[in-house]
Design a protein around this motif. Structure first.
Motif, PDB file in Angstrom:
ATOM      1  N   SER A 174       0.821  -1.206   0.000  1.00 55.88           N
ATOM      2  CA  SER A 174       0.000   0.000   0.000  1.00 55.88           C
ATOM      3  C   SER A 174       0.860   1.262   0.000  1.00 55.88           C
ATOM      4  O   SER A 174       0.613   2.203  -0.758  1.00 55.88           O
ATOM      5  CB  SER A 174      -0.924  -0.010   1.223  1.00 55.88           C
ATOM      6  N   VAL A 175       1.897   1.261   0.828  1.00 51.25           N
ATOM      7  CA  VAL A 175       2.791   2.424   0.911  1.00 51.25           C
ATOM      8  C   VAL A 175       3.564   2.622  -0.393  1.00 51.25           C
ATOM      9  O   VAL A 175       3.642   3.733  -0.927  1.00 51.25           O
ATOM     10  CB  VAL A 175       3.767   2.263   2.094  1.00 51.25           C
ATOM     11  N   VAL A 176       4.139   1.552  -0.913  1.00 49.70           N
ATOM     12  CA  VAL A 176       4.955   1.656  -2.128  1.00 49.70           C
ATOM     13  C   VAL A 176       4.116   2.102  -3.317  1.00 49.70           C
ATOM     14  O   VAL A 176       4.528   2.971  -4.101  1.00 49.70           O
ATOM     15  CB  VAL A 176       5.646   0.304  -2.424  1.00 49.70           C
ATOM     16  N   VAL A 177       2.936   1.530  -3.462  1.00 50.77           N
ATOM     17  CA  VAL A 177       2.053   1.901  -4.574  1.00 50.77           C
ATOM     18  C   VAL A 177       1.676   3.374  -4.480  1.00 50.77           C
ATOM     19  O   VAL A 177       1.634   4.096  -5.488  1.00 50.77           O
ATOM     20  CB  VAL A 177       0.790   1.003  -4.567  1.00 50.77           C
ATOM     21  N   ARG A 178       1.408   3.824  -3.267  1.00 50.66           N
ATOM     22  CA  ARG A 178       1.055   5.233  -3.071  1.00 50.66           C
ATOM     23  C   ARG A 178       2.230   6.156  -3.414  1.00 50.66           C
ATOM     24  O   ARG A 178       2.062   7.174  -4.082  1.00 50.66           O
ATOM     25  CB  ARG A 178       0.601   5.439  -1.627  1.00 50.66           C
ATOM     26  N   GLN A 179       3.421   5.792  -2.982  1.00 51.47           N
ATOM     27  CA  GLN A 179       4.588   6.630  -3.236  1.00 51.47           C
ATOM     28  C   GLN A 179       5.003   6.619  -4.703  1.00 51.47           C
ATOM     29  O   GLN A 179       5.454   7.631  -5.237  1.00 51.47           O
ATOM     30  CB  GLN A 179       5.759   6.185  -2.353  1.00 51.47           C
TER      31      GLN A 179
END
Length: 504
Positions: free
Chosen positions: A287-292
């Motif tokens: 979730s974090v990587v996709v958002r960043q």
């Protein structure tokens, strides 16, 4: 009797399990942070078949975040595993073994001891750098999804590798200490700590996000997360390779996984118990990587580092081969009554489908290459056999809708007519399935006219004019036109909404 048995065994040992000879077998021992795995390959170099696959959850990286070292018990477990694997490779007559180690051995203070002890056992361990690991994972994605264009993310036990791929090449890589075995300690520091650390690491590495690119998921934990999503959405095809999710789905899965009982997770098909504890952390990181990275969508790759190492070592001309067509040809040749017939069928029926685009022509050719895979089956189940091969064989370079088209073509070819196999209609649009059914009827005509050999197709021609399908035969070959051939020609013409005629 004993001498006869000895001769049979000698012949069996010399036989190939695929079109390639047995002496071409290769193996990779992959020493990861979570598991140690052996995969033995055989068959076509471009897309080798997995002959044997075994993993041991050694947990070499389990204590790295706390102690910086591989625990003695984990080291012994890992060394026992590679000792067994080396013995099996000798028994299987593997000619080339590549033994590679990644983040756990690379980062551990006693990683050198592990390598030295392995050397004493006769195994040379190749320690991959983070960049090499990222390139290997990226090449694995390109091997299984040749037109991939986006960011590859390979999540292992000790690290996360990112790689930008475009036009069949790897352009940029980074390796971050964010494996699933390290994540619990990071997340324990607060709900926003993981995101802050990811942001800092990306900035320090000089990674510049390119918005709206696909994000290709590699690694057992992320594949397990995808299988969980397939279960949630009742996806009708249990094949994880090239399974797609929206980018927003990553955050939704983070919330869902955190509230699902682990017993239910263990009941998911192909979900190993060792992956279940990693799912919440894997989902949170995704979730974090996709958002960043501002990714557009998520695409799962069943191919990763091991397949990438094989692909990277290939000559350019073999790399350029289409993995689906290579595999379909090998499968078709292995099961065919007469070899070398698939290409001839494709060329023979092609005039009827001149408006097929490149993607459709590719799936049509795969169906032609597989045109003889059902002949050994019970005649009442040949259509089902075709569907099973299309949907569930270990193909790569093919999407779920394309699998459905391949299944429909083989179903129709093996006697299913224009009917749709159950469940296939959930994977592809009706117009695509109808087109594939017509391919199947055309292949069925070719097989009946020719008897499964090339000669009759070489002396005949199929064409389409305004309102007609025309079958042309020379006078000397006119006796090929029997009642069954005419019936199949008539069925094809009716399905296409035209008339038919025989020309001499």
């Amino acid at each position: 009797m004993n001498s006869m048995l000895s001769r049979v065994r000698a012949v069996a040992e010399s036989m190939a399990t695929s079109p390639q000879p047995a002496h071409a077998r290769t193996a990779i021992i992959d020493i990861g942070s979570n598991s140690v795995r052996l995969v033995v390959y055989d068959g076509p170099r471009r897309i080798p078949f997995t002959l044997f696959n075994e993993k041991v959850m050694a947990g070499l990286g389990a204590s790295l975040a706390k102690t910086g070292a591989i625990e003695p018990e984990a080291m012994d477990r890992g060394l026992r595993a590679i000792g067994r694997f080396a013995h099996l490779c000798r028994a299987m007559k593997v000619t080339e073994i590549r033994c590679v180690a990644t983040a756990a051995v690379r980062d551990a203070t006693n990683g050198g001891e592990f390598i030295a002890r392995a050397k004493d056992m006769g195994l040379t361990v190749e320690l991959l750098t983070g960049a090499q690991e990222a390139i290997g994972a990226a090449m694995g994605v390109l091997s299984g999804i040749p037109n991939a264009d986006g960011i590859v993310g390979d999540l292992g036990g000790g690290s996360l590798e990112l790689a930008r791929i475009r036009d069949g090449a790897v352009e940029q890589t980074i390796s971050l200490p964010l494996g699933v075995l390290r994540l619990p300690q990071i997340r324990a520091k607060g709900p926003r700590m993981l995101e802050r650390i990811v942001v800092k690491m990306l900035e320090k590495a000089g990674w510049t996000p390119e918005p709206d690119l696909p994000f290709y998921l590699v690694g057992g934990s992320w594949r397990a997360l995808a299988r969980f999503d397939m279960q949630l959405t009742s996806f009708p095809l249990p094949v994880v390779h090239q399974y797609e999710m929206t980018a927003a789905r990553a955050e939704q899965l983070t919330r869902i996984v955190s509230h699902v009982d682990r017993t239910r997770l263990k009941q998911i098909p192909a979900m190993t118990g060792s992956r279940v504890p990693t799912l919440p952390d894997a989902a949170a990181l995704l979730s974090v990587v996709v958002r960043q990275l501002k990714a557009s969508r998520l695409v799962v790759s069943a191919y990763g580092l091991r397949e990438g190492l094989l692909y990277e070592a290939l000559p350019e001309d073999i790399r350029a081969d289409d993995p689906l067509l290579v595999a379909a040809e090998a499968e078709g040749e292995a099961q065919a009554r007469f070899r070398g017939h698939g290409d001839r069928i494709d060329k023979w029926i092609a005039p009827l489908f001149a408006d097929d685009d490149a993607a459709a022509r590719r799936i049509r050719r795969a169906a032609c290459l597989l045109a003889d895979v059902g002949w050994r089956a019970n005649p009442d189940f040949r259509a089902e056999r075709g569907v099973e091969i299309a949907l569930h064989s270990n193909w790569v370079g093919i999407t779920a809708p394309e699998r459905a088209m391949l299944a429909q073509a083989l179903h129709s070819h093996f006697g299913g007519g224009m009917s749709c196999p159950p469940g296939v209609e959930l994977l592809a649009k009706p117009e695509l399935l109808r087109r594939a059914a017509l391919w199947g009827l055309a292949i069925r005509l070719a097989q009946r006219l020719s008897g499964g050999v090339e000669g009759p197709l070489a002396v005949s021609r199929l064409s389409r004019t305004e309102g007609h399908i025309e079958l042309q035969l020379r006078d000397s070959d006119a006796d090929l036109y029997g009642e069954t051939v005419e019936r199949r020609l008539r069925n094809l013409a009716q399905a296409m909404g035209v008339k038919y005629r025989l020309l001499r």
